[in-house]
Design a protein around this motif. Sequence first.
Motif, PDB file in Angstrom:
ATOM      1  N   ILE A 169       0.970  -1.127  -0.007  1.00  0.00           N
ATOM      2  CA  ILE A 169       0.061  -0.078  -0.082  1.00  0.00           C
ATOM      3  C   ILE A 169       0.792   1.168   0.071  1.00  0.00           C
ATOM      4  O   ILE A 169       1.670   1.294   0.729  1.00  0.00           O
ATOM      5  CB  ILE A 169      -0.838  -0.015   1.258  1.00  0.00           C
ATOM      6  CG1 ILE A 169      -1.799  -1.218   1.219  1.00  0.00           C
ATOM      7  CG2 ILE A 169      -1.910   1.391   1.419  1.00  0.00           C
ATOM      8  CD1 ILE A 169      -2.415  -1.498   2.409  1.00  0.00           C
ATOM      9  N   ARG A 170       0.699   2.008  -1.050  1.00  0.00           N
ATOM     10  CA  ARG A 170       1.461   3.328  -1.140  1.00  0.00           C
ATOM     11  C   ARG A 170       0.915   4.446  -0.972  1.00  0.00           C
ATOM     12  O   ARG A 170       0.112   5.034  -2.132  1.00  0.00           O
ATOM     13  CB  ARG A 170       2.409   3.393  -2.589  1.00  0.00           C
ATOM     14  CG  ARG A 170       3.435   1.781  -2.541  1.00  0.00           C
ATOM     15  CD  ARG A 170       3.893   1.825  -3.845  1.00  0.00           C
ATOM     16  NE  ARG A 170       4.962   3.097  -3.765  1.00  0.00           N
ATOM     17  CZ  ARG A 170       6.239   2.702  -3.658  1.00  0.00           C
ATOM     18  NH1 ARG A 170       6.572   1.569  -3.348  1.00  0.00           N
ATOM     19  NH2 ARG A 170       7.245   3.601  -3.778  1.00  0.00           N
ATOM     20  N   PRO A 171       0.610   5.106   0.198  1.00  0.00           N
ATOM     21  CA  PRO A 171      -0.247   6.378   0.117  1.00  0.00           C
ATOM     22  C   PRO A 171       0.624   7.483  -0.587  1.00  0.00           C
ATOM     23  O   PRO A 171       1.823   7.343  -0.584  1.00  0.00           O
ATOM     24  CB  PRO A 171      -0.181   6.777   1.730  1.00  0.00           C
ATOM     25  CG  PRO A 171      -0.005   5.423   2.309  1.00  0.00           C
ATOM     26  CD  PRO A 171       0.937   4.704   1.318  1.00  0.00           C
ATOM     27  N   ILE A 172      -0.065   8.451  -1.279  1.00  0.00           N
ATOM     28  CA  ILE A 172       0.692   9.420  -2.131  1.00  0.00           C
ATOM     29  C   ILE A 172       0.030  10.627  -1.983  1.00  0.00           C
ATOM     30  O   ILE A 172      -1.397  10.978  -2.017  1.00  0.00           O
ATOM     31  CB  ILE A 172       0.674   9.118  -3.642  1.00  0.00           C
ATOM     32  CG1 ILE A 172       1.214   7.928  -3.720  1.00  0.00           C
ATOM     33  CG2 ILE A 172       1.356  10.312  -4.477  1.00  0.00           C
ATOM     34  CD1 ILE A 172       1.393   7.430  -5.388  1.00  0.00           C
ATOM     35  N   LYS A 173       0.686  11.986  -1.524  1.00  0.00           N
ATOM     36  CA  LYS A 173       0.140  12.969  -1.118  1.00  0.00           C
ATOM     37  C   LYS A 173       1.232  13.988  -1.728  1.00  0.00           C
ATOM     38  O   LYS A 173       2.454  13.992  -1.192  1.00  0.00           O
ATOM     39  CB  LYS A 173      -0.196  13.288   0.114  1.00  0.00           C
ATOM     40  CG  LYS A 173      -0.803  14.754   0.465  1.00  0.00           C
ATOM     41  CD  LYS A 173      -1.934  14.975   0.059  1.00  0.00           C
ATOM     42  CE  LYS A 173      -2.715  16.316   0.424  1.00  0.00           C
ATOM     43  NZ  LYS A 173      -3.765  16.743  -0.333  1.00  0.00           N
ATOM     44  N   ALA A 174       0.968  14.991  -2.516  1.00  0.00           N
ATOM     45  CA  ALA A 174       1.756  16.025  -3.239  1.00  0.00           C
ATOM     46  C   ALA A 174       2.575  15.253  -4.006  1.00  0.00           C
ATOM     47  O   ALA A 174       2.418  14.153  -4.336  1.00  0.00           O
ATOM     48  CB  ALA A 174       2.596  16.460  -1.956  1.00  0.00           C
ATOM     49  N   LEU A 175       3.536  16.091  -4.604  1.00  0.00           N
ATOM     50  CA  LEU A 175       4.185  15.537  -5.864  1.00  0.00           C
ATOM     51  C   LEU A 175       5.809  15.460  -5.254  1.00  0.00           C
ATOM     52  O   LEU A 175       6.557  16.544  -5.321  1.00  0.00           O
ATOM     53  CB  LEU A 175       4.152  16.630  -6.988  1.00  0.00           C
ATOM     54  CG  LEU A 175       4.519  16.203  -8.348  1.00  0.00           C
ATOM     55  CD1 LEU A 175       3.754  15.055  -9.051  1.00  0.00           C
ATOM     56  CD2 LEU A 175       4.142  17.119  -9.458  1.00  0.00           C
ATOM     57  N   ASP A 176       5.978  14.393  -5.192  1.00  0.00           N
ATOM     58  CA  ASP A 176       7.682  14.100  -4.689  1.00  0.00           C
ATOM     59  C   ASP A 176       8.521  14.205  -5.937  1.00  0.00           C
ATOM     60  O   ASP A 176       8.315  14.075  -6.912  1.00  0.00           O
ATOM     61  CB  ASP A 176       7.820  12.667  -4.055  1.00  0.00           C
ATOM     62  CG  ASP A 176       7.085  12.611  -2.778  1.00  0.00           C
ATOM     63  OD1 ASP A 176       7.141  13.345  -1.728  1.00  0.00           O
ATOM     64  OD2 ASP A 176       5.894  11.826  -2.784  1.00  0.00           O
ATOM     65  N   THR A 177       9.762  14.573  -5.402  1.00  0.00           N
ATOM     66  CA  THR A 177      10.867  14.479  -6.397  1.00  0.00           C
ATOM     67  C   THR A 177      11.002  13.189  -6.831  1.00  0.00           C
ATOM     68  O   THR A 177      11.244  12.188  -6.103  1.00  0.00           O
ATOM     69  CB  THR A 177      12.120  15.019  -5.736  1.00  0.00           C
ATOM     70  OG1 THR A 177      12.066  16.408  -5.273  1.00  0.00           O
ATOM     71  CG2 THR A 177      13.303  15.264  -6.736  1.00  0.00           C
ATOM     72  N   GLY A 178      11.202  13.172  -8.230  1.00  0.00           N
ATOM     73  CA  GLY A 178      11.436  11.871  -8.788  1.00  0.00           C
ATOM     74  C   GLY A 178      10.068  10.881  -8.655  1.00  0.00           C
ATOM     75  O   GLY A 178      10.513   9.494  -8.668  1.00  0.00           O
ATOM     76  N   LEU A 179       8.889  11.263  -8.596  1.00  0.00           N
ATOM     77  CA  LEU A 179       7.934  10.432  -8.219  1.00  0.00           C
ATOM     78  C   LEU A 179       7.654   9.326  -9.282  1.00  0.00           C
ATOM     79  O   LEU A 179       7.482   8.073  -8.931  1.00  0.00           O
ATOM     80  CB  LEU A 179       6.358  11.263  -8.032  1.00  0.00           C
ATOM     81  CG  LEU A 179       5.394  10.457  -7.904  1.00  0.00           C
ATOM     82  CD1 LEU A 179       5.354   9.613  -6.540  1.00  0.00           C
ATOM     83  CD2 LEU A 179       4.151  11.071  -7.729  1.00  0.00           C
ATOM     84  N   GLU A 180       7.823   9.611 -10.435  1.00  0.00           N
ATOM     85  CA  GLU A 180       7.498   8.767 -11.703  1.00  0.00           C
ATOM     86  C   GLU A 180       8.691   7.706 -11.418  1.00  0.00           C
ATOM     87  O   GLU A 180       8.161   6.613 -11.621  1.00  0.00           O
ATOM     88  CB  GLU A 180       7.611   9.413 -12.991  1.00  0.00           C
ATOM     89  CG  GLU A 180       7.414   8.488 -14.297  1.00  0.00           C
ATOM     90  CD  GLU A 180       7.214   9.245 -15.565  1.00  0.00           C
ATOM     91  OE1 GLU A 180       7.034   8.579 -16.556  1.00  0.00           O
ATOM     92  OE2 GLU A 180       7.405  10.574 -15.656  1.00  0.00           O
ATOM     93  N   ALA A 181       9.659   7.995 -11.262  1.00  0.00           N
ATOM     94  CA  ALA A 181      10.791   6.566 -11.123  1.00  0.00           C
ATOM     95  C   ALA A 181      10.523   5.786  -9.930  1.00  0.00           C
ATOM     96  O   ALA A 181      10.644   4.584 -10.040  1.00  0.00           O
ATOM     97  CB  ALA A 181      12.158   7.094 -11.059  1.00  0.00           C
ATOM     98  N   ASN A 182      10.075   6.572  -8.960  1.00  0.00           N
ATOM     99  CA  ASN A 182       9.650   5.799  -7.548  1.00  0.00           C
ATOM    100  C   ASN A 182       8.521   4.768  -7.875  1.00  0.00           C
ATOM    101  O   ASN A 182       8.480   3.550  -7.664  1.00  0.00           O
ATOM    102  CB  ASN A 182       9.172   6.898  -6.579  1.00  0.00           C
ATOM    103  CG  ASN A 182      10.249   7.612  -5.806  1.00  0.00           C
ATOM    104  OD1 ASN A 182      11.587   7.631  -6.441  1.00  0.00           O
ATOM    105  ND2 ASN A 182       9.953   8.715  -5.522  1.00  0.00           N
ATOM    106  N   VAL A 183       7.582   5.064  -8.833  1.00  0.00           N
ATOM    107  CA  VAL A 183       6.301   4.213  -9.024  1.00  0.00           C
ATOM    108  C   VAL A 183       6.802   3.149 -10.044  1.00  0.00           C
ATOM    109  O   VAL A 183       6.694   2.119  -9.697  1.00  0.00           O
ATOM    110  CB  VAL A 183       5.193   5.224  -9.802  1.00  0.00           C
ATOM    111  CG1 VAL A 183       4.200   4.477 -10.495  1.00  0.00           C
ATOM    112  CG2 VAL A 183       4.538   6.280  -9.027  1.00  0.00           C
ATOM    113  N   ARG A 184       7.625   3.433 -11.047  1.00  0.00           N
ATOM    114  CA  ARG A 184       8.157   2.422 -11.697  1.00  0.00           C
ATOM    115  C   ARG A 184       9.193   1.415 -11.079  1.00  0.00           C
ATOM    116  O   ARG A 184       8.897   0.109 -11.188  1.00  0.00           O
ATOM    117  CB  ARG A 184       9.123   3.105 -13.040  1.00  0.00           C
ATOM    118  CG  ARG A 184       8.169   3.994 -13.799  1.00  0.00           C
ATOM    119  CD  ARG A 184       9.213   4.528 -14.949  1.00  0.00           C
ATOM    120  NE  ARG A 184       8.622   5.546 -15.693  1.00  0.00           N
ATOM    121  CZ  ARG A 184       7.808   5.305 -16.771  1.00  0.00           C
ATOM    122  NH1 ARG A 184       7.184   3.981 -17.112  1.00  0.00           N
ATOM    123  NH2 ARG A 184       7.140   6.259 -17.414  1.00  0.00           N
ATOM    124  N   ALA A 185       9.695   1.740 -10.149  1.00  0.00           N
ATOM    125  CA  ALA A 185      10.365   0.988  -9.322  1.00  0.00           C
ATOM    126  C   ALA A 185       9.638   0.015  -8.433  1.00  0.00           C
ATOM    127  O   ALA A 185       9.779  -1.066  -8.076  1.00  0.00           O
ATOM    128  CB  ALA A 185      11.397   1.588  -8.176  1.00  0.00           C
TER     129      ALA A 185
END
Length: 401
Positions: free
Chosen positions: A47-63
Amino acid sequence: MNTTLALTLLAAVLLLWVGHTYCWQRRALRGLPLRPKPRNHPSITVIRPIKALDTGLEANVRAALDHGYPGPVETLFVFDDEREPAWPVVEKALAERGHADDTRVLFCGRPAGNRTGKLNAMIAGLRKARGELVAFVDSDVRQDRDALRTLVDTLLGTACAGAAFAPVVATAPPLTVGDAGYALMINGLYEPAAIAAAADRGGELPFIMGEFMAFKREAIAAIGGLETADGQLVDDMFLGHRLNEYGYRNVMSSHPVAIIQQGASLHEFLPILVRWLAFSRSGLPVLAFKLHHWLVGGAFWAGLAIALVAAGRSLPLVAVLSGSVPIAVGWMIHDLHVRLGGAPLPWSLRWVGFALWLTAPLIYARALTRTEIDWRGRRYRLDPCGRLDCTPATLVPRGGR
Protein backbone atom coordinates in the motif's frame (compact mmCIF):
# COMPACT_ATOMS: atom_id res chain seq x y z
CA MET A 1 43.64 20.27 40.22
CA ASN A 2 44.22 23.54 38.39
CA THR A 3 41.88 24.93 35.76
CA THR A 4 44.16 24.15 32.81
CA LEU A 5 44.44 20.47 33.71
CA ALA A 6 40.69 20.19 34.37
CA LEU A 7 39.82 21.69 31.00
CA THR A 8 42.37 19.48 29.26
CA LEU A 9 41.01 16.32 30.85
CA LEU A 10 37.42 17.28 30.07
CA ALA A 11 38.26 18.00 26.43
CA ALA A 12 40.11 14.69 26.15
CA VAL A 13 37.16 12.77 27.62
CA LEU A 14 34.77 14.45 25.18
CA LEU A 15 37.01 13.63 22.24
CA LEU A 16 37.36 10.00 23.31
CA TRP A 17 33.60 9.71 23.72
CA VAL A 18 32.98 11.07 20.21
CA GLY A 19 35.47 8.54 18.88
CA HIS A 20 33.70 5.74 20.77
CA THR A 21 30.24 6.63 19.48
CA TYR A 22 31.61 6.93 15.94
CA CYS A 23 33.13 3.43 16.11
CA TRP A 24 29.90 2.04 17.59
CA GLN A 25 27.88 3.30 14.63
CA ARG A 26 30.54 2.48 12.04
CA ARG A 27 30.61 -1.18 13.15
CA ALA A 28 26.83 -1.39 12.90
CA LEU A 29 26.82 -0.03 9.34
CA ARG A 30 28.68 -3.13 8.20
CA GLY A 31 25.28 -4.77 8.14
CA LEU A 32 22.62 -6.44 10.24
CA PRO A 33 22.51 -10.24 10.10
CA LEU A 34 20.63 -11.85 7.22
CA ARG A 35 17.53 -13.83 8.19
CA PRO A 36 16.78 -17.33 6.85
CA LYS A 37 14.69 -17.32 3.69
CA PRO A 38 11.22 -18.86 3.81
CA ARG A 39 10.54 -21.88 1.63
CA ASN A 40 7.71 -20.02 -0.04
CA HIS A 41 7.13 -16.29 -0.25
CA PRO A 42 3.50 -15.53 0.66
CA SER A 43 1.36 -13.04 -1.19
CA ILE A 44 1.74 -9.45 -0.08
CA THR A 45 -0.21 -6.25 -0.64
CA VAL A 46 1.95 -3.14 -0.88
CA ILE A 47 0.00 0.00 0.00
CA ARG A 48 1.56 3.27 -1.15
CA PRO A 49 -0.16 6.43 0.18
CA ILE A 50 0.57 9.40 -2.08
CA LYS A 51 0.08 13.05 -1.23
CA ALA A 52 1.75 15.94 -3.06
CA LEU A 53 4.28 15.66 -5.87
CA ASP A 54 7.56 14.13 -4.68
CA THR A 55 10.88 14.61 -6.42
CA GLY A 56 11.36 11.72 -8.87
CA LEU A 57 7.88 10.34 -8.26
CA GLU A 58 7.57 8.74 -11.70
CA ALA A 59 10.80 6.78 -11.20
CA ASN A 60 9.61 5.80 -7.71
CA VAL A 61 6.37 4.42 -9.16
CA ARG A 62 8.21 2.45 -11.84
CA ALA A 63 10.51 0.98 -9.20
CA ALA A 64 7.47 -0.02 -7.14
CA LEU A 65 6.04 -1.95 -10.09
CA ASP A 66 9.40 -3.61 -10.83
CA HIS A 67 9.60 -5.04 -7.30
CA GLY A 68 11.45 -8.33 -7.92
CA TYR A 69 9.50 -10.16 -5.22
CA PRO A 70 9.30 -13.93 -5.89
CA GLY A 71 5.72 -14.29 -4.64
CA PRO A 72 2.39 -12.68 -5.63
CA VAL A 73 2.33 -8.89 -5.13
CA GLU A 74 -0.68 -6.59 -5.15
CA THR A 75 0.13 -2.86 -5.29
CA LEU A 76 -2.38 -0.24 -4.16
CA PHE A 77 -1.76 3.46 -4.79
CA VAL A 78 -3.94 5.48 -2.41
CA PHE A 79 -4.91 9.14 -2.98
CA ASP A 80 -7.33 11.50 -1.28
CA ASP A 81 -9.11 12.13 -4.60
CA GLU A 82 -8.53 12.62 -8.33
CA ARG A 83 -7.44 16.24 -7.82
CA GLU A 84 -4.08 15.15 -6.39
CA PRO A 85 -1.19 16.46 -8.55
CA ALA A 86 0.56 13.07 -8.38
CA TRP A 87 -2.43 11.18 -9.81
CA PRO A 88 -1.61 11.88 -13.52
CA VAL A 89 1.98 10.68 -12.93
CA VAL A 90 0.80 7.36 -11.52
CA GLU A 91 -1.92 7.06 -14.15
CA LYS A 92 0.69 7.46 -16.90
CA ALA A 93 2.98 4.79 -15.42
CA LEU A 94 0.11 2.35 -15.03
CA ALA A 95 -1.15 2.99 -18.57
CA GLU A 96 2.30 2.27 -20.01
CA ARG A 97 2.45 -0.97 -18.04
CA GLY A 98 -0.90 -2.10 -19.35
CA HIS A 99 -3.88 -3.57 -17.53
CA ALA A 100 -2.90 -5.68 -14.52
CA ASP A 101 -5.08 -7.22 -11.84
CA ASP A 102 -2.27 -6.85 -9.31
CA THR A 103 -2.27 -3.04 -9.38
CA ARG A 104 -5.10 -0.76 -8.31
CA VAL A 105 -5.74 2.88 -7.44
CA LEU A 106 -7.90 3.86 -4.46
CA PHE A 107 -9.37 7.21 -3.42
CA CYS A 108 -9.88 7.39 0.33
CA GLY A 109 -11.13 10.96 0.88
CA ARG A 110 -9.83 13.46 3.40
CA PRO A 111 -9.00 12.21 6.91
CA ALA A 112 -10.98 13.00 10.02
CA GLY A 113 -9.51 15.43 12.52
CA ASN A 114 -8.09 12.68 14.76
CA ARG A 115 -6.16 10.94 11.98
CA THR A 116 -3.20 11.84 9.78
CA GLY A 117 -3.56 11.65 6.03
CA LYS A 118 -1.04 8.80 5.84
CA LEU A 119 -2.86 6.72 8.46
CA ASN A 120 -6.17 7.37 6.71
CA ALA A 121 -4.73 6.04 3.44
CA MET A 122 -3.18 3.04 5.22
CA ILE A 123 -6.52 2.09 6.77
CA ALA A 124 -8.35 2.47 3.45
CA GLY A 125 -5.74 0.35 1.68
CA LEU A 126 -5.80 -2.37 4.33
CA ARG A 127 -9.58 -2.74 3.93
CA LYS A 128 -9.08 -3.59 0.24
CA ALA A 129 -5.85 -5.58 0.57
CA ARG A 130 -5.92 -9.23 -0.50
CA GLY A 131 -2.37 -10.32 0.37
CA GLU A 132 -1.42 -12.56 3.27
CA LEU A 133 1.07 -9.90 4.39
CA VAL A 134 0.68 -6.13 4.17
CA ALA A 135 3.37 -3.54 3.49
CA PHE A 136 3.23 0.25 3.57
CA VAL A 137 5.66 2.36 1.55
CA ASP A 138 6.11 6.14 1.43
CA SER A 139 5.87 7.81 -1.96
CA ASP A 140 9.41 9.25 -1.81
CA VAL A 141 10.95 5.76 -1.49
CA ARG A 142 12.66 4.21 -4.51
CA GLN A 143 13.21 0.53 -3.84
CA ASP A 144 15.40 -1.88 -5.79
CA ARG A 145 14.52 -5.44 -6.74
CA ASP A 146 15.88 -6.96 -3.52
CA ALA A 147 14.27 -4.64 -0.98
CA LEU A 148 10.79 -6.18 -0.69
CA ARG A 149 12.06 -9.76 -0.69
CA THR A 150 14.61 -8.99 2.05
CA LEU A 151 11.94 -7.19 4.08
CA VAL A 152 9.67 -10.26 3.98
CA ASP A 153 12.59 -12.60 4.70
CA THR A 154 13.32 -10.51 7.80
CA LEU A 155 9.70 -10.57 8.93
CA LEU A 156 9.18 -14.31 8.45
CA GLY A 157 12.67 -15.34 9.51
CA THR A 158 12.47 -13.74 12.97
CA ALA A 159 10.70 -15.43 15.85
CA CYS A 160 7.77 -13.44 17.26
CA ALA A 161 8.16 -10.67 14.64
CA GLY A 162 5.03 -8.64 13.99
CA ALA A 163 6.60 -6.05 11.69
CA ALA A 164 9.76 -5.51 9.69
CA PHE A 165 11.10 -2.23 8.39
CA ALA A 166 14.01 -1.10 6.26
CA PRO A 167 16.56 1.60 7.02
CA VAL A 168 16.50 4.43 4.49
CA VAL A 169 19.32 6.32 2.83
CA ALA A 170 19.17 9.65 0.99
CA THR A 171 21.07 8.78 -2.19
CA ALA A 172 20.58 11.82 -4.45
CA PRO A 173 23.74 13.99 -4.69
CA PRO A 174 23.16 17.17 -2.64
CA LEU A 175 22.82 20.28 -4.79
CA THR A 176 21.68 22.83 -2.21
CA VAL A 177 22.05 23.67 1.47
CA GLY A 178 18.65 22.07 2.04
CA ASP A 179 19.75 18.87 0.31
CA ALA A 180 22.92 18.71 2.40
CA GLY A 181 21.00 19.21 5.65
CA TYR A 182 18.42 16.59 4.68
CA ALA A 183 21.07 14.02 3.72
CA LEU A 184 23.13 14.56 6.87
CA MET A 185 20.08 14.33 9.13
CA ILE A 186 19.08 10.98 7.62
CA ASN A 187 22.41 9.40 6.70
CA GLY A 188 24.65 10.93 9.35
CA LEU A 189 22.42 11.18 12.41
CA TYR A 190 19.10 9.35 12.36
CA GLU A 191 19.79 6.10 10.48
CA PRO A 192 23.28 5.22 11.81
CA ALA A 193 22.04 5.60 15.39
CA ALA A 194 18.94 3.51 14.65
CA ILE A 195 20.97 0.78 12.94
CA ALA A 196 23.45 0.70 15.82
CA ALA A 197 20.67 0.58 18.41
CA ALA A 198 19.01 -2.26 16.50
CA ALA A 199 22.30 -4.15 16.24
CA ASP A 200 22.65 -3.96 20.03
CA ARG A 201 19.16 -5.47 20.38
CA GLY A 202 19.49 -8.38 18.00
CA GLY A 203 18.11 -6.45 15.04
CA GLU A 204 14.99 -5.03 16.66
CA LEU A 205 13.78 -1.69 18.01
CA PRO A 206 10.89 -0.73 20.31
CA PHE A 207 9.46 1.43 17.50
CA ILE A 208 9.12 1.33 13.70
CA MET A 209 10.66 3.62 11.12
CA GLY A 210 7.78 3.58 8.70
CA GLU A 211 9.06 4.60 5.27
CA PHE A 212 9.20 0.93 4.12
CA MET A 213 7.51 -1.52 6.50
CA ALA A 214 5.64 -4.84 6.40
CA PHE A 215 3.23 -6.44 8.89
CA LYS A 216 1.70 -9.78 9.63
CA ARG A 217 -2.06 -9.43 9.55
CA GLU A 218 -2.47 -11.22 12.87
CA ALA A 219 -0.17 -8.69 14.52
CA ILE A 220 -2.26 -5.78 13.26
CA ALA A 221 -5.41 -7.48 14.52
CA ALA A 222 -3.84 -8.23 17.91
CA ILE A 223 -3.13 -4.56 18.65
CA GLY A 224 -6.64 -3.47 17.70
CA GLY A 225 -6.05 -2.58 14.05
CA LEU A 226 -4.39 0.44 12.51
CA GLU A 227 -7.18 2.55 13.99
CA THR A 228 -5.45 2.25 17.35
CA ALA A 229 -3.06 4.96 16.07
CA ASP A 230 -5.87 7.52 15.81
CA GLY A 231 -4.81 10.71 17.54
CA GLN A 232 -1.11 10.04 16.97
CA LEU A 233 1.04 12.33 14.86
CA VAL A 234 3.66 9.59 14.35
CA ASP A 235 1.53 6.55 13.55
CA ASP A 236 4.31 4.16 12.49
CA MET A 237 6.36 4.63 15.64
CA PHE A 238 3.24 4.32 17.77
CA LEU A 239 2.25 1.07 16.04
CA GLY A 240 5.70 -0.27 16.81
CA HIS A 241 5.24 0.58 20.49
CA ARG A 242 1.89 -1.22 20.47
CA LEU A 243 3.37 -4.33 18.88
CA ASN A 244 6.08 -4.36 21.54
CA GLU A 245 3.46 -4.12 24.28
CA TYR A 246 1.65 -7.14 22.84
CA GLY A 247 4.77 -9.28 22.66
CA TYR A 248 5.68 -8.79 18.99
CA ARG A 249 9.10 -7.73 17.70
CA ASN A 250 9.87 -4.91 15.27
CA VAL A 251 12.87 -6.07 13.26
CA MET A 252 15.09 -4.09 10.93
CA SER A 253 15.89 -5.40 7.47
CA SER A 254 19.54 -5.61 6.43
CA HIS A 255 18.73 -3.99 3.08
CA PRO A 256 18.37 -0.16 2.98
CA VAL A 257 16.03 1.59 0.55
CA ALA A 258 16.63 4.91 -1.15
CA ILE A 259 14.62 7.97 -0.19
CA ILE A 260 14.66 10.65 -2.87
CA GLN A 261 15.01 14.34 -2.07
CA GLN A 262 16.85 16.87 -4.22
CA GLY A 263 16.70 20.57 -4.91
CA ALA A 264 15.32 21.64 -1.50
CA SER A 265 16.09 25.19 -0.48
CA LEU A 266 17.05 26.13 3.07
CA HIS A 267 13.56 27.60 3.45
CA GLU A 268 12.06 24.22 2.52
CA PHE A 269 14.42 22.16 4.67
CA LEU A 270 13.97 24.00 7.98
CA PRO A 271 10.26 23.10 8.33
CA ILE A 272 11.20 19.47 7.62
CA LEU A 273 13.76 19.58 10.42
CA VAL A 274 11.28 21.13 12.84
CA ARG A 275 8.73 18.48 11.84
CA TRP A 276 11.19 15.64 12.51
CA LEU A 277 11.90 17.02 15.96
CA ALA A 278 8.16 17.34 16.56
CA PHE A 279 7.78 13.68 15.55
CA SER A 280 10.47 12.68 18.04
CA ARG A 281 8.56 14.21 20.95
CA SER A 282 5.92 11.48 21.01
CA GLY A 283 7.42 8.87 18.69
CA LEU A 284 10.94 8.12 19.92
CA PRO A 285 11.96 6.63 23.29
CA VAL A 286 14.56 8.55 25.26
CA LEU A 287 16.91 5.77 26.39
CA ALA A 288 16.70 3.72 23.19
CA PHE A 289 17.29 6.59 20.81
CA LYS A 290 17.05 10.27 21.76
CA LEU A 291 19.64 10.18 24.54
CA HIS A 292 22.38 9.37 22.04
CA HIS A 293 21.72 12.52 20.01
CA TRP A 294 21.44 14.65 23.13
CA LEU A 295 24.89 13.43 24.20
CA VAL A 296 26.40 14.10 20.78
CA GLY A 297 24.97 17.62 20.82
CA GLY A 298 26.19 18.11 24.39
CA ALA A 299 29.71 17.07 23.40
CA PHE A 300 29.67 19.47 20.45
CA TRP A 301 28.63 22.43 22.57
CA ALA A 302 30.84 21.55 25.54
CA GLY A 303 33.89 21.29 23.29
CA LEU A 304 33.05 24.59 21.67
CA ALA A 305 32.53 26.29 25.04
CA ILE A 306 35.81 24.97 26.45
CA ALA A 307 37.66 26.14 23.32
CA LEU A 308 36.26 29.66 23.73
CA VAL A 309 37.20 29.75 27.44
CA ALA A 310 40.68 28.42 26.70
CA ALA A 311 41.21 30.95 23.93
CA GLY A 312 40.14 33.74 26.27
CA ARG A 313 42.67 32.57 28.87
CA SER A 314 45.48 32.21 26.32
CA LEU A 315 45.62 28.41 26.59
CA PRO A 316 46.29 27.48 22.96
CA LEU A 317 46.84 23.73 23.47
CA VAL A 318 43.61 23.38 25.42
CA ALA A 319 41.78 25.46 22.82
CA VAL A 320 43.04 23.23 20.00
CA LEU A 321 42.19 20.00 21.85
CA SER A 322 38.70 21.13 22.84
CA GLY A 323 38.06 22.77 19.48
CA SER A 324 38.72 19.42 17.82
CA VAL A 325 35.59 18.01 19.51
CA PRO A 326 33.00 19.93 17.42
CA ILE A 327 35.22 19.36 14.38
CA ALA A 328 35.17 15.62 15.10
CA VAL A 329 31.38 15.64 15.47
CA GLY A 330 30.95 17.37 12.12
CA TRP A 331 33.42 15.00 10.46
CA MET A 332 31.67 11.99 12.04
CA ILE A 333 28.23 12.70 10.64
CA HIS A 334 29.63 13.30 7.16
CA ASP A 335 31.66 10.09 7.24
CA LEU A 336 28.65 8.07 8.43
CA HIS A 337 26.56 9.71 5.71
CA VAL A 338 28.97 8.45 3.06
CA ARG A 339 29.35 4.99 4.60
CA LEU A 340 25.58 4.52 4.63
CA GLY A 341 25.45 5.24 0.90
CA GLY A 342 25.05 8.99 0.54
CA ALA A 343 27.00 11.00 -2.00
CA PRO A 344 29.90 12.98 -0.46
CA LEU A 345 29.03 16.63 0.08
CA PRO A 346 30.92 19.07 -2.13
CA TRP A 347 33.41 21.18 -0.17
CA SER A 348 31.16 24.19 -0.61
CA LEU A 349 28.55 22.43 1.57
CA ARG A 350 30.75 20.72 4.18
CA TRP A 351 29.94 23.47 6.69
CA VAL A 352 26.29 22.38 6.87
CA GLY A 353 27.04 19.63 9.40
CA PHE A 354 28.47 22.19 11.84
CA ALA A 355 25.60 24.58 11.19
CA LEU A 356 23.09 21.88 12.14
CA TRP A 357 24.58 21.62 15.62
CA LEU A 358 25.09 25.36 16.03
CA THR A 359 21.43 26.03 15.29
CA ALA A 360 20.10 22.87 17.00
CA PRO A 361 19.10 24.56 20.31
CA LEU A 362 17.02 27.20 18.50
CA ILE A 363 15.41 24.65 16.18
CA TYR A 364 14.68 22.26 19.03
CA ALA A 365 13.12 25.05 21.07
CA ARG A 366 10.99 25.91 18.05
CA ALA A 367 9.84 22.30 17.74
CA LEU A 368 8.96 22.10 21.44
CA THR A 369 6.84 25.22 21.27
CA ARG A 370 5.06 24.45 18.02
CA THR A 371 1.32 23.97 18.36
CA GLU A 372 0.85 23.33 14.64
CA ILE A 373 2.89 21.67 11.91
CA ASP A 374 2.49 21.55 8.14
CA TRP A 375 2.87 18.12 6.60
CA ARG A 376 2.22 17.35 2.94
CA GLY A 377 -0.28 20.12 2.41
CA ARG A 378 -2.11 19.66 5.70
CA ARG A 379 -1.87 21.54 8.95
CA TYR A 380 -2.15 19.60 12.19
CA ARG A 381 -2.66 21.08 15.65
CA LEU A 382 -0.66 19.43 18.43
CA ASP A 383 -1.31 18.94 22.12
CA PRO A 384 1.43 19.60 24.73
CA CYS A 385 2.73 16.04 24.33
CA GLY A 386 3.23 16.36 20.57
CA ARG A 387 0.20 14.27 19.60
CA LEU A 388 -2.77 15.40 17.56
CA ASP A 389 -5.04 17.84 19.31
CA CYS A 390 -8.25 15.97 18.56
CA THR A 391 -10.71 18.81 18.36
CA PRO A 392 -12.94 19.68 15.39
CA ALA A 393 -10.38 22.29 14.34
CA THR A 394 -7.42 19.91 14.41
CA LEU A 395 -7.18 19.42 10.67
CA VAL A 396 -7.20 22.68 8.76
CA PRO A 397 -7.52 22.22 4.97
CA ARG A 398 -4.98 24.03 2.86
CA GLY A 399 -4.96 24.84 -0.78
CA GLY A 400 -2.50 23.69 -3.43
CA ARG A 401 -0.84 20.46 -2.41
